[in-house]
Motif scaffolding. Structure first.
Motif, short mmCIF file in Angstrom:
data_model
loop_
_atom_site.label_atom_id
_atom_site.label_comp_id
_atom_site.label_asym_id
_atom_site.label_seq_id
_atom_site.Cartn_x
_atom_site.Cartn_y
_atom_site.Cartn_z
N SER A 35 0.87 -1.18 0.00
CA SER A 35 0.00 0.00 0.00
C SER A 35 0.90 1.22 0.00
O SER A 35 2.12 1.11 -0.07
N GLY A 36 0.32 2.41 0.04
CA GLY A 36 1.13 3.62 0.05
C GLY A 36 0.39 4.77 -0.60
O GLY A 36 -0.85 4.77 -0.69
N ASN A 37 1.14 5.72 -1.10
CA ASN A 37 0.54 6.92 -1.69
C ASN A 37 0.19 6.66 -3.16
O ASN A 37 0.70 7.32 -4.07
N LEU A 38 -0.69 5.71 -3.39
CA LEU A 38 -1.06 5.29 -4.73
C LEU A 38 -2.31 5.99 -5.25
O LEU A 38 -2.70 5.80 -6.40
N VAL A 39 -2.96 6.78 -4.37
CA VAL A 39 -4.18 7.50 -4.75
C VAL A 39 -3.94 9.00 -4.55
O VAL A 39 -3.66 9.44 -3.43
N VAL A 40 -4.03 9.75 -5.61
CA VAL A 40 -3.90 11.21 -5.54
C VAL A 40 -5.31 11.79 -5.46
O VAL A 40 -6.19 11.42 -6.24
N ALA A 41 -5.50 12.69 -4.50
CA ALA A 41 -6.86 13.20 -4.23
C ALA A 41 -6.93 14.71 -4.42
O ALA A 41 -5.91 15.41 -4.50
N MET A 42 -8.15 15.18 -4.48
CA MET A 42 -8.42 16.62 -4.54
C MET A 42 -9.63 16.91 -3.66
O MET A 42 -10.42 16.01 -3.37
N PRO A 43 -9.78 18.16 -3.19
CA PRO A 43 -10.91 18.46 -2.31
C PRO A 43 -12.25 18.38 -3.03
O PRO A 43 -12.35 18.72 -4.22
N MET A 44 -13.27 17.93 -2.33
CA MET A 44 -14.62 17.93 -2.88
C MET A 44 -15.12 19.36 -3.04
O MET A 44 -15.92 19.65 -3.94
N GLY A 45 -14.67 20.24 -2.17
CA GLY A 45 -15.02 21.65 -2.29
C GLY A 45 -16.32 22.01 -1.61
O GLY A 45 -16.78 21.34 -0.69
N MET B 287 -8.29 6.94 1.89
CA MET B 287 -7.52 8.19 2.01
C MET B 287 -6.75 8.44 0.73
O MET B 287 -6.32 7.50 0.06
N GLY B 288 -6.58 9.72 0.41
CA GLY B 288 -5.78 10.11 -0.73
C GLY B 288 -4.92 11.30 -0.36
O GLY B 288 -5.17 11.98 0.66
N TYR B 289 -3.91 11.56 -1.18
CA TYR B 289 -2.93 12.58 -0.85
C TYR B 289 -2.82 13.56 -2.01
O TYR B 289 -2.86 13.17 -3.19
N SER B 290 -2.65 14.83 -1.68
CA SER B 290 -2.57 15.86 -2.72
C SER B 290 -1.13 16.26 -2.95
O SER B 290 -0.26 16.06 -2.09
N PRO B 291 -0.83 16.86 -4.11
CA PRO B 291 0.53 17.35 -4.37
C PRO B 291 0.98 18.42 -3.38
O PRO B 291 2.18 18.68 -3.25
N ARG C 116 -8.45 11.98 -7.64
CA ARG C 116 -7.97 12.77 -8.79
C ARG C 116 -7.21 11.88 -9.77
O ARG C 116 -7.34 12.01 -10.98
N ARG C 117 -6.43 10.96 -9.23
CA ARG C 117 -5.61 10.10 -10.08
C ARG C 117 -5.24 8.82 -9.35
O ARG C 117 -5.04 8.84 -8.14
N ILE C 118 -5.17 7.74 -10.07
CA ILE C 118 -4.70 6.46 -9.54
C ILE C 118 -3.32 6.19 -10.13
O ILE C 118 -3.10 6.32 -11.34
N ASP C 119 -2.36 5.82 -9.27
CA ASP C 119 -1.00 5.52 -9.73
C ASP C 119 -0.99 4.12 -10.36
O ASP C 119 -0.63 3.13 -9.72
N VAL C 120 -1.40 4.07 -11.63
CA VAL C 120 -1.55 2.79 -12.32
C VAL C 120 -0.22 2.06 -12.44
O VAL C 120 -0.13 0.85 -12.17
#
Length: 436
Positions: free
Chosen positions: A129-139, A175-179, A153-157
């Motif tokens: 597992s790890g930081n394989l999911v990049v997320a963004m705020p729902m707003g 959980m997801g992580y943003s840049p 926002r993006r999956i680390d394929v």
């Protein structure tokens, strides 16, 4: 139920085509925090380990809603939701991290277990597992700021594929992580859907509390196509079920060929769904699992296999492969997961406006579910399209069934001339006629 030795052998043999079919395929398995807390979850993990040992590429996506609720309750924190979506502030995100980490550790521990008396003895499974999911705020939506609740926002394929190619199981959480270095609380349905889509998964498998998707009477729906799924979505009022249906619909629309819903409470449901023809849950695909269609030359072998037992008993007149090949355009079949389970043929006598309904057969394992009626109705429509006004059948043992479908007793003299000349008086078949 205890299976006999012969039943075990039969079951193992019948699973072989599915073992070969699933090897090397990518499955995304989605389960909420409720499944993790269920007493059957350890059995699910054992079955997941078995899939891994059979060469299936597995991405597991877990939720943690009840675990987050528990931690918020311990902190005496009010739980805030809007449209069944949690509003995650800076304090709540700590509960999310704690709960998601705890669930991840529990799953990893179970997948590592290899006691000599356990089904996973000697499995040596790696979980990544790890930081394989990049997320963004729902707003902000409808005036509500969801703060640290996010969307995928993006999956680390490539990263996931590296782990899968190494034979590891990939574990993704909610959980997801943003840049920018933020952590977002995600719905596991969103993570699973986007993982299935971006990984071009062969299957999305969803664990639900019930055996699968239910109709309005509470009866399990075995098979759904995309159109019928939409009807389920339109009439759905339960938010949790609506989330599952949306995940399945989005996956199908993006190219995932099959989605399954199985119970996390039923021991062995995952294996039964994947390695038996009928399964125990709900299969959702773009097209109906059982397809009624015109037969082609490629179906000759399957039809022969279906009708052979009745030919051996003398119920049907024996047909050679050559004859069947020459008459294949007369046949209509029902195909279920690559297996022909029913067939019927129409032989028209156009000049007399009559057609013969022949070779009506349903596999013994699939009788009693109106497939015969479905097949007969298809033949009737086919006869109407050809301008026929009546159809007849010759039968030695199933006359009562045709009587129930509206056929009336008739005589040899009512047959068209071509058939009358070929009538076998030694078989002494009963003649039944239906006006259409």
């Amino acid at each position: 139920m205890v299976l006999s030795e012969s039943d075990n052998v039969k079951l193992f043999r019948q699973s072989a085509p599915y073992i070969n079919s699933h090897r090397g395929k990518t499955f995304v398995l989605m389960f909420g925090g409720e499944a993790v807390e269920d007493a059957n979850f350890a059995n699910i993990i054992n079955d997941i380990a078995l899939l891994n040992s059979l060469g299936v590429r597995l991405v597991l996506v877990h939720g943690a809603r009840p675990q987050i609720d528990q931690r918020e309750a311990l902190r005496n924190r009010p739980m805030r939701f809007h449209n069944d979506v949690r509003i995650t502030d800076k304090v709540t995100i700590e509960s999310v991290k704690d709960a998601a980490g705890s669930v991840r550790s529990q799953v990893e521990a179970l997948l590592t277990m290899g006691l000599a008396n356990s089904p996973m003895h000697g499995s040596q499974i790696r979980v990544c597992s790890g930081n394989l999911v990049v997320a963004m705020p729902m707003g902000v939506r409808e005036g509500v700021d969801y703060e640290l609740t996010g969307l995928v926002r993006r999956i680390d394929v490539s990263g996931i594929n590296d782990h899968l190619n190494d034979g590891s199981i990939v574990l993704l959480g909610p959980m997801g992580y943003s840049p920018t270095g933020e952590v977002f609380n995600l719905s596991h349905e969103d993570v699973a859907t986007q993982a299935a889509i971006h990984m071009k998964a062969d299957k999305l498998i969803v664990f639900t509390e019930q055996d699968g998707l239910m109709d309005e009477k509470g009866t399990l729906i075995r098979n759904l196509d995309r159109n019928l799924l939409q009807k389920q979505m339109d009439g759905q009022h339960d938010a949790r079920t609506a989330n599952v249906l949306s995940a399945v619909a989005a996956s199908l629309d993006a190219g995932v060929s099959r989605c399954h819903c199985v119970s996390y409470q039923r021991d062995g449901a995952l294996l039964q769904e994947l390695f038996t023809r009928d399964g125990v849950g709900t299969l959702v695909s773009h097209y109906y699992y059982e397809q009624l269609r015109q037969a082609t030359i490629d179906d000759v072998g399957g039809i022969l296999k279906l009708i052979n037992p009745l030919e051996e008993k003398g119920v049907l007149v024996k047909r050679s492969r050559e004859l069947l090949e020459s008459e294949i355009d007369r046949f209509t079949i029902i195909e279920r997961d690559g297996m022909i389970i029913a067939c019927a043929a129409l032989y028209p006598y156009a000049s007399e406006g009559v057609g013969e309904l022949a070779c009506v057969v349903t596999h013994q394992d699939y009788r009693g579910s109106n497939r015969g009626e479905r097949m007969m109705n298809a033949i009737i429509e086919k006869a109407k399209d050809q301008g026929l006004s009546r159809i007849f059948v010759l039968t030695t043992v199933t006359g009562h069934w045709f009587r129930e479908q509206g056929f009336l007793p008739s005589g040899v003299e009512e047959l068209p001339e071509g058939k009358k000349r070929l009538y076998n008086y030694q078989r002494n078949s009963k003649v039944l006629m239906l006006s259409i």
